[in-house]
Design an enzyme around this catalytic site. Sequence first.
Site, PDB file in Angstrom:
ATOM      1  N   GLY A 139     -11.998 -29.720  22.736  1.00 25.27           N
ATOM      2  CA  GLY A 139     -12.886 -29.199  23.659  1.00 25.27           C
ATOM      3  C   GLY A 139     -13.702 -28.406  22.810  1.00 25.27           C
ATOM      4  O   GLY A 139     -13.235 -27.741  21.673  1.00 25.27           O
TER       5      GLY A 139
ATOM      6  N   ARG B 205     -16.341 -21.332  26.757  1.00 19.24           N
ATOM      7  CA  ARG B 205     -16.084 -20.125  27.760  1.00 19.24           C
ATOM      8  C   ARG B 205     -15.652 -18.964  26.691  1.00 19.24           C
ATOM      9  O   ARG B 205     -15.529 -17.831  27.106  1.00 19.24           O
ATOM     10  CB  ARG B 205     -15.179 -20.274  28.778  1.00 19.24           C
ATOM     11  CG  ARG B 205     -15.702 -21.401  29.674  1.00 19.24           C
ATOM     12  CD  ARG B 205     -14.585 -21.874  30.806  1.00 19.24           C
ATOM     13  NE  ARG B 205     -14.016 -22.936  30.339  1.00 19.24           N
ATOM     14  CZ  ARG B 205     -12.895 -23.501  30.874  1.00 19.24           C
ATOM     15  NH1 ARG B 205     -12.609 -23.217  31.984  1.00 19.24           N
ATOM     16  NH2 ARG B 205     -12.291 -24.498  30.339  1.00 19.24           N
TER      17      ARG B 205
ATOM     18  N   THR C 182      -9.982 -34.365  29.296  1.00 15.54           N
ATOM     19  CA  THR C 182      -8.689 -34.767  28.742  1.00 15.54           C
ATOM     20  C   THR C 182      -7.931 -36.107  29.023  1.00 15.54           C
ATOM     21  O   THR C 182      -7.301 -36.435  28.039  1.00 15.54           O
ATOM     22  CB  THR C 182      -8.055 -33.759  29.594  1.00 15.54           C
ATOM     23  OG1 THR C 182      -8.160 -33.775  30.704  1.00 15.54           O
ATOM     24  CG2 THR C 182      -8.377 -32.162  28.998  1.00 15.54           C
TER      25      THR C 182
ATOM     26  N   GLY D 162      -3.839 -27.780  23.524  1.00 13.98           N
ATOM     27  CA  GLY D 162      -3.998 -26.793  22.368  1.00 13.98           C
ATOM     28  C   GLY D 162      -4.086 -25.453  22.800  1.00 13.98           C
ATOM     29  O   GLY D 162      -3.933 -24.513  22.133  1.00 13.98           O
TER      30      GLY D 162
ATOM     31  N   ARG E 197      -1.537  -0.874  -1.357  1.00 18.20           N
ATOM     32  CA  ARG E 197      -2.402  -2.184  -1.494  1.00 18.20           C
ATOM     33  C   ARG E 197      -1.233  -3.174  -1.929  1.00 18.20           C
ATOM     34  O   ARG E 197      -0.361  -2.765  -2.709  1.00 18.20           O
ATOM     35  CB  ARG E 197      -3.711  -2.216  -2.055  1.00 18.20           C
ATOM     36  CG  ARG E 197      -4.727  -1.457  -1.078  1.00 18.20           C
ATOM     37  CD  ARG E 197      -5.711  -0.793  -1.901  1.00 18.20           C
ATOM     38  NE  ARG E 197      -6.549  -1.915  -2.511  1.00 18.20           N
ATOM     39  CZ  ARG E 197      -7.505  -1.822  -3.363  1.00 18.20           C
ATOM     40  NH1 ARG E 197      -7.707  -0.530  -3.891  1.00 18.20           N
ATOM     41  NH2 ARG E 197      -7.916  -2.946  -4.107  1.00 18.20           N
TER      42      ARG E 197
ATOM     43  N   LYS F 126      -2.225   0.526  -5.821  1.00 19.04           N
ATOM     44  CA  LYS F 126      -2.458  -0.728  -5.704  1.00 19.04           C
ATOM     45  C   LYS F 126      -1.958  -1.688  -6.950  1.00 19.04           C
ATOM     46  O   LYS F 126      -1.990  -0.833  -8.291  1.00 19.04           O
ATOM     47  CB  LYS F 126      -3.949  -1.325  -5.429  1.00 19.04           C
ATOM     48  CG  LYS F 126      -4.735  -1.281  -6.469  1.00 19.04           C
ATOM     49  CD  LYS F 126      -5.554  -2.464  -6.873  1.00 19.04           C
ATOM     50  CE  LYS F 126      -5.637  -2.763  -8.290  1.00 19.04           C
ATOM     51  NZ  LYS F 126      -6.804  -3.427  -8.728  1.00 19.04           N
TER      52      LYS F 126
ATOM     53  N   TYR G 158      -5.319   8.088  -6.822  1.00 17.59           N
ATOM     54  CA  TYR G 158      -5.494   6.785  -7.004  1.00 17.59           C
ATOM     55  C   TYR G 158      -4.803   6.293  -8.131  1.00 17.59           C
ATOM     56  O   TYR G 158      -4.899   6.674  -9.322  1.00 17.59           O
ATOM     57  CB  TYR G 158      -7.043   6.451  -7.134  1.00 17.59           C
ATOM     58  CG  TYR G 158      -7.254   5.014  -7.567  1.00 17.59           C
ATOM     59  CD1 TYR G 158      -6.935   4.047  -6.544  1.00 17.59           C
ATOM     60  CD2 TYR G 158      -7.518   4.447  -8.765  1.00 17.59           C
ATOM     61  CE1 TYR G 158      -6.700   2.734  -6.567  1.00 17.59           C
ATOM     62  CE2 TYR G 158      -7.515   2.948  -8.793  1.00 17.59           C
ATOM     63  CZ  TYR G 158      -7.321   2.266  -7.760  1.00 17.59           C
ATOM     64  OH  TYR G 158      -7.179   0.940  -8.304  1.00 17.59           O
TER      65      TYR G 158
HETATM   66  C1  UD1 Z   1      -7.016 -28.228  32.335  1.00 16.29           C
HETATM   67  C2  UD1 Z   1      -6.652 -29.133  33.503  1.00 16.29           C
HETATM   68  C3  UD1 Z   1      -6.337 -28.311  34.358  1.00 16.29           C
HETATM   69  C4  UD1 Z   1      -5.037 -27.326  34.304  1.00 16.29           C
HETATM   70  C5  UD1 Z   1      -5.364 -26.729  32.849  1.00 16.29           C
HETATM   71  C6  UD1 Z   1      -4.263 -25.875  32.330  1.00 16.29           C
HETATM   72  C7  UD1 Z   1      -8.126 -31.320  33.087  1.00 16.29           C
HETATM   73  C8  UD1 Z   1      -8.930 -31.921  33.741  1.00 16.29           C
HETATM   74  N1  UD1 Z   1      -7.571 -30.138  33.606  1.00 16.29           N
HETATM   75  O1  UD1 Z   1      -8.270 -27.489  32.660  1.00 16.29           O
HETATM   76  O2  UD1 Z   1      -5.590 -29.286  35.736  1.00 16.29           O
HETATM   77  O3  UD1 Z   1      -4.874 -26.592  35.328  1.00 16.29           O
HETATM   78  O4  UD1 Z   1      -5.910 -27.394  31.893  1.00 16.29           O
HETATM   79  O5  UD1 Z   1      -4.450 -24.903  31.526  1.00 16.29           O
HETATM   80  O6  UD1 Z   1      -7.130 -31.537  32.331  1.00 16.29           O
HETATM   81  N2  UD1 Z   1      -9.777 -31.419  25.465  1.00 16.29           N
HETATM   82  C9  UD1 Z   1      -9.931 -32.435  24.637  1.00 16.29           C
HETATM   83  N3  UD1 Z   1     -11.047 -33.199  24.875  1.00 16.29           N
HETATM   84  C10 UD1 Z   1     -11.809 -33.212  25.885  1.00 16.29           C
HETATM   85  C11 UD1 Z   1     -11.491 -32.164  26.740  1.00 16.29           C
HETATM   86  C12 UD1 Z   1     -10.551 -31.252  26.714  1.00 16.29           C
HETATM   87  O7  UD1 Z   1      -9.161 -32.470  23.666  1.00 16.29           O
HETATM   88  O8  UD1 Z   1     -12.633 -34.215  26.038  1.00 16.29           O
HETATM   89  C13 UD1 Z   1      -8.798 -30.315  25.269  1.00 16.29           C
HETATM   90  C14 UD1 Z   1      -9.365 -29.009  24.943  1.00 16.29           C
HETATM   91  O9  UD1 Z   1      -9.767 -28.450  23.833  1.00 16.29           O
HETATM   92  C15 UD1 Z   1      -8.180 -27.960  25.595  1.00 16.29           C
HETATM   93  C16 UD1 Z   1      -7.607 -28.923  26.597  1.00 16.29           C
HETATM   94  O10 UD1 Z   1      -7.673 -30.281  26.101  1.00 16.29           O
HETATM   95  O11 UD1 Z   1      -7.236 -27.661  24.572  1.00 16.29           O
HETATM   96  C17 UD1 Z   1      -7.561 -28.389  28.207  1.00 16.29           C
HETATM   97  O12 UD1 Z   1      -9.264 -28.571  28.214  1.00 16.29           O
HETATM   98  P1  UD1 Z   1     -10.137 -27.490  29.257  1.00 16.29           P
HETATM   99  O13 UD1 Z   1     -11.403 -27.850  29.198  1.00 16.29           O
HETATM  100  O14 UD1 Z   1      -9.602 -26.191  28.487  1.00 16.29           O
HETATM  101  O15 UD1 Z   1      -9.534 -27.773  30.473  1.00 16.29           O
HETATM  102  P2  UD1 Z   1      -9.141 -26.746  31.713  1.00 16.29           P
HETATM  103  O16 UD1 Z   1     -10.711 -26.403  32.474  1.00 16.29           O
HETATM  104  O17 UD1 Z   1      -8.447 -25.392  31.141  1.00 16.29           O
HETATM  105 CA    CA Z   2      -8.039 -24.919  29.089  1.00 14.48          CA
END
Ligand code: UD1
Ligand code: CA
Length: 460
Positions: A16, A20, A84, A106, A337, A355, A370
């Site tokens: 992701g 934010r 996701t 992650g 150091r 150091k 020093y």
């Molecule tokens: C997500 C969940 C939500 C849950 C919350 C918990 C979904 C749709 N929503 O929302 O139900 O309550 O986490 O913390 O899953 N990521 C990818 N590829 C993508 C999109 C995201 O690998 O295409 C990864 C992001 O890097 C992140 C994780 O998935 O680590 C979650 O994505 P994020 O966009 O943060 O989802 P939330 O809106 O928090």
């Molecule tokens: Ca999240």
Amino acid sequence: MRDTPARPLLVILAAGDGTRMHSRRPKVLQELAGRPLLAWVLETARALDPTEIRVVISPKTQAVREVFQDADLHFVDQGEPLGTGHAVRVALARVEGNPRVLVLYGDVPLIPLDELHALLNVAGPGQLALLTAELDDPRGYGRILRDPEGNLRGIAEEADLAAPRDRAIHEINTGVLAAQARDLVTLLPRIRNDNAQHEFYLTDLVAQALDAGFQVITRLAADAGRTLGINRAGDLATAENTVRALQVARLLDQGVRIRDPARFDLRGTLEAGRDVEIDVGVILEGAVRLGDGVRIGPYSVLRDVELGAESEVFSHCVLDGVKGGERVRIGPFARIRPKTRLGPGDRIGNFVEIKNSSLGRDSKANHLSYVGDAEIGNGVNLGAGVVTVNYDGANKHRTVIEDDVMVGCDVQLVAPVTIGRGAFIGAGSTIVRDAPAGGLTLARSEQKTIPDWKRPGPKG
Ligand code: UD1
Ligand code: CA
């Protein structure tokens, strides 16, 4: 009796954008208590003894691959992050056999290991196991939808919540999910993106699974604070507090005397002996080892420091890469150091910087000095304002001070230079050549007096 399930396949989502966070760094590289978010997730993941760890990244999060070069990680490029659900689908494009799969996000760094074991234990064929949590403030999370009898209906993302009463649902999706690979591969293509964000939500899997007649088992996390997802800088601060509370509780249990749990930070590891006392505002980073009876004064920062028993660090010291023997006393206001070794009983006082130097036992530098690139013996006393002149503008040179030397105040030791055993260097000297053992060496102009000198009077 519970049978031990086969080793799981782990999928960690890290593709992701993390918009934010308003940061140039990918979100999973943001630091929590001194380690990237992903490192926390990986630690838990590895403790599950997985057959494989697949980390989903995107072109925008390639930096993750550079930071985490561990051989046990398989990076999967999601391309454009379409949600996701899409991420997991890409991750499971090729799977051998039918392992249990555990999906971790992650950006959810603090999930306890036992919750994951419990989820994996119930994720059999035709079953989907989901970790949920009850939050006082569920805003931002996917909500768990249930019918009036409490039967699960699905998950609704915040942006898609239809009825205001759904907003008031406090049971949320943590993002952690377990199922068998074949079942996931069957269900994942059924996820569509006809939602507010036009994303393929993994959370849609629940409705799909129920439709397909699967059993979806939810497990409510015992400690909701550990299921926090990191989306904003504020979440990171909350998580930092959670980690602090966990670490402090563990250290207090071991008997470490922490004056104020809210004013102590451990951003690494602490190994502490008995009767260790830590005053307020102390930050410990990297690997810190403190022997029995060590005391750390207020507002000191220690990184990769080892101190022997009964040592004391007074307030406002910054120590980085220091190994000290027993009974050393440091500060207040000292800066030490990397690559510095202090012997037992050494005393480093205020406004002293050291150091890449080693000091023997019972040596002192008490004020305003020093000391750089120096080898100092036992029982040496450096007076106030002693400076090792270690840099000639191009290279660093070493200063050697043998045992029992006394260096007077305001002396410059122009390196490379050796001060022989038991020598005494007169105050105010600039020492440019080796000083022999035993004698008094002075290198300053003679004092003279002009007796009939008249003070200038006021002008005009
Ligand atoms: C997500 C969940 C939500 C849950 C919350 C918990 C979904 C749709 N929503 O929302 O139900 O309550 O986490 O913390 O899953 N990521 C990818 N590829 C993508 C999109 C995201 O690998 O295409 C990864 C992001 O890097 C992140 C994780 O998935 O680590 C979650 O994505 P994020 O966009 O943060 O989802 P939330 O809106 O928090
Ligand atoms: Ca999240």
